[in-house]
Write a protein that holds these residues in place. Structure first.
Motif, PDB file in Angstrom:
ATOM      1  N   PHE A  51       0.585  -0.983  -0.119  1.00  0.00           N
ATOM      2  CA  PHE A  51      -0.464   0.392   0.189  1.00  0.00           C
ATOM      3  C   PHE A  51       0.786   1.072  -0.213  1.00  0.00           C
ATOM      4  CE2 PHE A  51      -1.198   3.318   2.464  1.00  0.00           C
ATOM      5  CZ  PHE A  51      -3.152   3.283   1.979  1.00  0.00           C
ATOM      6  N   MET A  52       1.831   1.280   1.197  1.00  0.00           N
ATOM      7  CA  MET A  52       2.418   2.243   0.717  1.00  0.00           C
ATOM      8  C   MET A  52       3.200   2.711   0.158  1.00  0.00           C
ATOM      9  SD  MET A  52       1.394   4.605   3.142  1.00  0.00           S
ATOM     10  CE  MET A  52       2.854   5.864   2.668  1.00  0.00           C
ATOM     11  N   ASP A  54      11.091  -6.428  -3.530  1.00  0.00           N
ATOM     12  CA  ASP A  54       9.754  -7.094  -3.233  1.00  0.00           C
ATOM     13  C   ASP A  54      10.083  -8.084  -2.959  1.00  0.00           C
ATOM     14  OD1 ASP A  54       6.888  -5.592  -2.646  1.00  0.00           O
ATOM     15  OD2 ASP A  54       7.108  -7.653  -2.900  1.00  0.00           O
ATOM     16  N   THR A  71       6.231  -3.492   9.906  1.00  0.00           N
ATOM     17  CA  THR A  71       7.300  -3.110  11.095  1.00  0.00           C
ATOM     18  C   THR A  71       8.456  -3.339  11.795  1.00  0.00           C
ATOM     19  OG1 THR A  71       5.031  -0.879  11.650  1.00  0.00           O
ATOM     20  CG2 THR A  71       6.920  -1.385  12.556  1.00  0.00           C
ATOM     21  N   HIS A  79      11.515  -2.775   9.979  1.00  0.00           N
ATOM     22  CA  HIS A  79      12.091  -1.783   9.489  1.00  0.00           C
ATOM     23  C   HIS A  79      13.590  -1.508  10.003  1.00  0.00           C
ATOM     24  CE1 HIS A  79       8.138   0.753   9.598  1.00  0.00           C
ATOM     25  NE2 HIS A  79       8.339  -0.287   8.517  1.00  0.00           N
ATOM     26  N   GLU A 121       9.460   4.347   6.813  1.00  0.00           N
ATOM     27  CA  GLU A 121       7.887   4.553   7.166  1.00  0.00           C
ATOM     28  C   GLU A 121       8.005   4.515   8.700  1.00  0.00           C
ATOM     29  OE1 GLU A 121       5.047   5.757   6.550  1.00  0.00           O
ATOM     30  OE2 GLU A 121       5.174   6.430   4.675  1.00  0.00           O
ATOM     31  N   LYS A 122       6.478   4.508   9.356  1.00  0.00           N
ATOM     32  CA  LYS A 122       6.195   5.363  10.319  1.00  0.00           C
ATOM     33  C   LYS A 122       5.816   3.659  10.729  1.00  0.00           C
ATOM     34  CE  LYS A 122       2.550   4.752  10.581  1.00  0.00           C
ATOM     35  NZ  LYS A 122       1.023   3.904  10.423  1.00  0.00           N
ATOM     36  N   TYR A 169      -6.098  -5.598   4.200  1.00  0.00           N
ATOM     37  CA  TYR A 169      -5.258  -5.578   2.895  1.00  0.00           C
ATOM     38  C   TYR A 169      -4.196  -5.987   2.713  1.00  0.00           C
ATOM     39  CZ  TYR A 169      -3.312  -1.430   4.779  1.00  0.00           C
ATOM     40  OH  TYR A 169      -2.023  -0.519   4.953  1.00  0.00           O
ATOM     41  N   GLU A 221       0.021  -7.251   3.406  1.00  0.00           N
ATOM     42  CA  GLU A 221       0.514  -8.636   2.634  1.00  0.00           C
ATOM     43  C   GLU A 221       0.385  -9.784   4.041  1.00  0.00           C
ATOM     44  OE1 GLU A 221       3.335 -11.610   2.328  1.00  0.00           O
ATOM     45  OE2 GLU A 221       4.132 -10.253   3.015  1.00  0.00           O
ATOM     46  N   TRP A 258      -0.610  -8.562   7.838  1.00  0.00           N
ATOM     47  CA  TRP A 258       1.136  -8.646   9.430  1.00  0.00           C
ATOM     48  C   TRP A 258       0.297  -7.553  10.365  1.00  0.00           C
ATOM     49  CZ3 TRP A 258       2.872  -3.631   9.718  1.00  0.00           C
ATOM     50  CH2 TRP A 258       2.532  -2.956   9.010  1.00  0.00           C
ATOM     51  N   ASP A 317      -0.141   1.369  15.624  1.00  0.00           N
ATOM     52  CA  ASP A 317       0.631   1.394  14.091  1.00  0.00           C
ATOM     53  C   ASP A 317      -0.176   2.838  13.575  1.00  0.00           C
ATOM     54  OD1 ASP A 317       1.214   0.604  11.421  1.00  0.00           O
ATOM     55  OD2 ASP A 317      -0.827   0.616  11.234  1.00  0.00           O
ATOM     56  N   TYR A 357       1.848  12.692   2.743  1.00  0.00           N
ATOM     57  CA  TYR A 357       2.619  11.726   1.811  1.00  0.00           C
ATOM     58  C   TYR A 357       3.063  12.145   0.734  1.00  0.00           C
ATOM     59  CZ  TYR A 357      -0.838   8.508   3.743  1.00  0.00           C
ATOM     60  OH  TYR A 357      -1.485   7.362   4.200  1.00  0.00           O
TER      61      TYR A 357
END
Ligand SMILES: NC(=O)c1ccc[n+]([C@@H]2O[C@H](COP(=O)([O-])OP(=O)(O)OC[C@H]3O[C@@H](n4cnc5c(N)ncnc54)[C@H](O)[C@@H]3O)[C@@H](O)[C@H]2O)c1
Length: 341
Positions: free
Chosen positions: A11-12, A33, A75, A78, A95-96, A160, A162, A165, A178, A294
């Protein structure tokens, strides 16, 4: 022109890919990926069929010459990938939330500082146009003293992701971490660290799925709420109300106008703010909409890289503080006790 590689085309990752397509001084040169076919399909759908996809970040380091490692992974990954990016001497956008524990966030922050690589965290609400407008209004002092700030971030449960998670506490730490960390981070950006937090919430298999927090400050009364227990048809809402002695600022992502100001003797009126880049029309059903924070966060990051100026907003240190406070909130909700900071 800065060359970026995105790790994690979910998504991000897809959001960031669209932004690189619009930024004048940055370009997407590769994607990493472990679901290569899905990543390729996404890039094709975004009109970027020429961007190569790699299964591992090491392959991308080997094959490409690039400036920015842009981490859009779950996350719990990261720490590993941020340290790899820093060790390779890349500027890193992560990402956060920065990491799942304060210790891991501190490790990243220290490693980036020691290596001297630019590092920014996707705490995008600092850059979200309406929230920026509130920061500017607050700094201007024109409303007088802030009496209270209340913030909400509410969502249908995300399904949604993957491997799902997000709904695994061990990987995401639930909505209180999150989702709600956006408001925790914004409260810190606006008012500094509170003395203590007192939280209540709901817990389920995904961890703390809805949290309500009071932040102790001398002066303003501050509450924030965030949760994803809403029905699948409920959608998403972010909102705040900042009540000053001489003005009230209201924001609601579902309202029109989204941001308004009310001052004594004058009816509520739209408060102007600077909007951002537009979402590509090929993405998500063809509706053009604002890419908001964003866009602005990546624009600011690339701007700093181009000018050699220091990152001052959404730094690794600031994101580490947000991780620490969000975890204190979860501890408070679990224990039923106020947690001092
Ligand atoms: N700033 C925001 O508002 C915002 C919104 C959503 C998500 N996020 C954050 O962005 C990050 C990613 O979330 P998402 O929603 O995009 O998740 P996602 O599940 O949609 O995407 C994750 C991607 O990473 C890939 N991936 C997973 N493990 C990998 C590995 N070991 N190597 C290579 N690729 C791997 C997956 O195949 C997937 O494409 C999270 O930290 C999340 O909290 C931020």
């Amino acid at each position: 022109m800065k060359k970026s590689v995105i790790v994690g085309m979910g998504f991000m990752g897809a959001m960031h890919a669209q932004i690189y397509a619009q930024l004048e001084n940055a370009t997407l040169v590769g994607v990493v990926d472990f679901k290569g076919a899905a990543a390729k399909e996404k890039l094709d759908g975004l009109g970027m069929p020429g961007v190569p996809v790699f299964a591992t970040v090491e392959e991308a380091f080997e094959a490409l010459d690039f400036d920015v490692l842009d981490i859009c992974l779950p996350t719990d990954l990261h720490l590993e990938f941020a340290l790899k990016g820093i060790a390779a001497g890349k500027a890193v956008f992560c990402e956060k939330p920065l990491a799942l524990s304060t210790e891991d966030a501190e490790r990243i922050s220290t490693a980036a500082a020691e290596a001297g690589v630019p590092f920014q965290v996707g705490q995008c609400i600092r850059f979200w146009p309406e929230y920026q407008a509130l920061r500017e209004f607050h700094a201007s002092g024109q409303g007088g003293k802030l009496l209270s700030l209340t913030m909400q971030r509410r969502s249908a449960r995300p399904t949604y992701a993957e491997g799902d998670w997000l709904n695994q506490e061990i990987r995401s730490k639930g909505a209180a971490f999150d989702l709600h960390i956006h408001d925790t981070d914004f409260v810190l950006a606006l008012l500094g660290e509170p003395r203590a937090v007192t939280s209540h919430g709901h817990f389920d298999a995904s961890g703390p799925s809805h949290i309500f927090t009071h932040y102790a400050y001398d002066g303003p009364v501050v509450y924030a709420e965030g949760g994803w227990n809403y029905p699948d048809t409920w959608g998403f809402q972010m909102a705040f109300q900042a009540l000053y002695e001489n003005a009230t600022i209201d924001y609601d992502s579902g309202a029109q106008p989204t941001l308004s100001i009310t001052v004594p003797g004058t009816p509520k009126a739209a408060l102007p703010f600077a909007s951002a880049g537009q979402r590509e029309s090929s993405f998500k059903g063809g509706n053009l909409s604002d890419l908001g924070g964003y866009y602005k966060e990546l624009e600011a990051f690339i701007h700093c890289l181009e000018n050699g100026s220091a990152i001052t907003d959404a730094t690794a240190g600031q994101a580490t503080a947000s991780v620490r406070v969000a975890l204190a909130e979860i501890e408070s909700a679990r224990s039923g006790q106020t947690v001092s900071l």
